[in-house]
Design a protein around this motif. Structure first.
Motif, mmCIF file in Angstrom:
data_model
loop_
_atom_site.group_PDB
_atom_site.id
_atom_site.type_symbol
_atom_site.label_atom_id
_atom_site.label_comp_id
_atom_site.label_asym_id
_atom_site.label_seq_id
_atom_site.Cartn_x
_atom_site.Cartn_y
_atom_site.Cartn_z
ATOM 1 N N GLY A 1 0.792 -1.221 0.000
ATOM 2 C CA GLY A 1 0.000 0.000 0.000
ATOM 3 C C GLY A 1 0.822 1.268 0.000
ATOM 4 O O GLY A 1 0.282 2.359 -0.124
ATOM 5 N N PHE A 2 2.133 1.159 0.142
ATOM 6 C CA PHE A 2 3.018 2.331 0.145
ATOM 7 C C PHE A 2 3.735 2.417 -1.197
ATOM 8 O O PHE A 2 4.175 1.411 -1.747
ATOM 9 C CB PHE A 2 4.068 2.233 1.258
ATOM 10 C CG PHE A 2 3.510 2.407 2.631
ATOM 11 C CD1 PHE A 2 3.494 3.656 3.238
ATOM 12 C CD2 PHE A 2 2.992 1.333 3.322
ATOM 13 C CE1 PHE A 2 2.983 3.819 4.512
ATOM 14 C CE2 PHE A 2 2.473 1.485 4.594
ATOM 15 C CZ PHE A 2 2.470 2.731 5.197
ATOM 16 N N ASP B 1 5.955 7.597 -0.587
ATOM 17 C CA ASP B 1 5.374 7.510 0.758
ATOM 18 C C ASP B 1 6.387 7.053 1.805
ATOM 19 O O ASP B 1 6.087 7.062 2.993
ATOM 20 C CB ASP B 1 4.195 6.529 0.773
ATOM 21 C CG ASP B 1 3.088 6.936 -0.187
ATOM 22 O OD1 ASP B 1 2.902 8.151 -0.387
ATOM 23 O OD2 ASP B 1 2.425 6.043 -0.746
ATOM 24 N N VAL C 1 1.355 7.575 4.481
ATOM 25 C CA VAL C 1 0.502 7.567 3.302
ATOM 26 C C VAL C 1 -0.801 8.288 3.636
ATOM 27 O O VAL C 1 -1.312 8.186 4.759
ATOM 28 C CB VAL C 1 0.240 6.122 2.795
ATOM 29 C CG1 VAL C 1 -0.560 5.322 3.784
ATOM 30 C CG2 VAL C 1 -0.421 6.110 1.445
ATOM 31 N N THR D 1 -2.330 0.445 6.266
ATOM 32 C CA THR D 1 -1.579 1.513 5.606
ATOM 33 C C THR D 1 -1.316 2.639 6.602
ATOM 34 O O THR D 1 -1.298 3.801 6.247
ATOM 35 C CB THR D 1 -2.350 2.052 4.381
ATOM 36 O OG1 THR D 1 -3.648 2.446 4.799
ATOM 37 C CG2 THR D 1 -2.430 1.032 3.278
#
Length: 181
Positions: free
Chosen positions: A55-56, A60, A76, A92
């Motif tokens: 998710g990064f 980020d 993030v 996240t």
């Protein structure tokens, strides 16, 4: 819990960083488990730190080396803002992990692929710290370097005495001086 390193410091030099490392480890008994990571030894001097950062993106995550500490921080924005989440299983959240680096360890590069951040680390031993062999000669007088000859020489060998050196350097500068009697 504090440790007394006074007996170590009485007979050792330069181990104060070790005491600081032990104190830091003792103060943080519970380390965060997010994000999970692996540390892999590739060769005697190469290591790889791999972190699962799903998710990064590359923008980020921030890598910083400061005072022999590698700091990996991830932040993030909330991409789900305005959406109704029924279940959130992908973490996240922001994180910061710190890794203490040994002396002469450098972070070479980092790569983010398929949600895995891979950081290449290498230990570089300076030439001055590498073992070197000193040759031993037998039956030969060691040569005296030029500086020793200038301060201990005599006129028979063509070397000048310290007073003569000073007079010669003053003469070269255009100043005359009388040698000391």
């Amino acid at each position: 819990m504090a440790y007394d390193f006074a007996p170590l410091f009485r007979s050792a030099i330069g181990f104060d960083r070790l005491a600081q490392l032990v104190d830091t480890a003792a103060q943080n008994p519970v380390s965060p488990s997010y994000p999970p990571y692996n540390i892999e030894k590739l060769t005697d001097s190469e290591y790889a730190l791999t972190m699962a950062v799903a998710g990064f993106g590359p923008d980020d995550i921030e890598l910083t080396v400061q005072d022999n500490t590698l700091i990996v921080a991830g932040r993030v924005g909330d991409a789900t803002q305005g959406r109704e989440m029924l279940y959130r299983g992908i973490a996240t959240r922001a994180f910061e992990r710190r890794f203490v680096l040994a002396d002469h360890v450098v972070v070479e590069k980092a790569d983010l692929t398929n949600g895995l951040l891979r950081i290449a680390v290498r230990q570089i031993v300076p030439e001055a710290l590498k073992p070197r062999r000193i040759p031993i000669s037998s039956g030969q007088a060691l040569p005296v370097d030029n500086e020793m000859r200038e301060t201990t020489g005599d006129e028979a060998t063509g070397n000048t005495l310290p007073g003569q050196l000073a007079a010669a350097s003053l003469a070269a500068a255009g100043t005359t001086a009388q040698p000391a009697a």
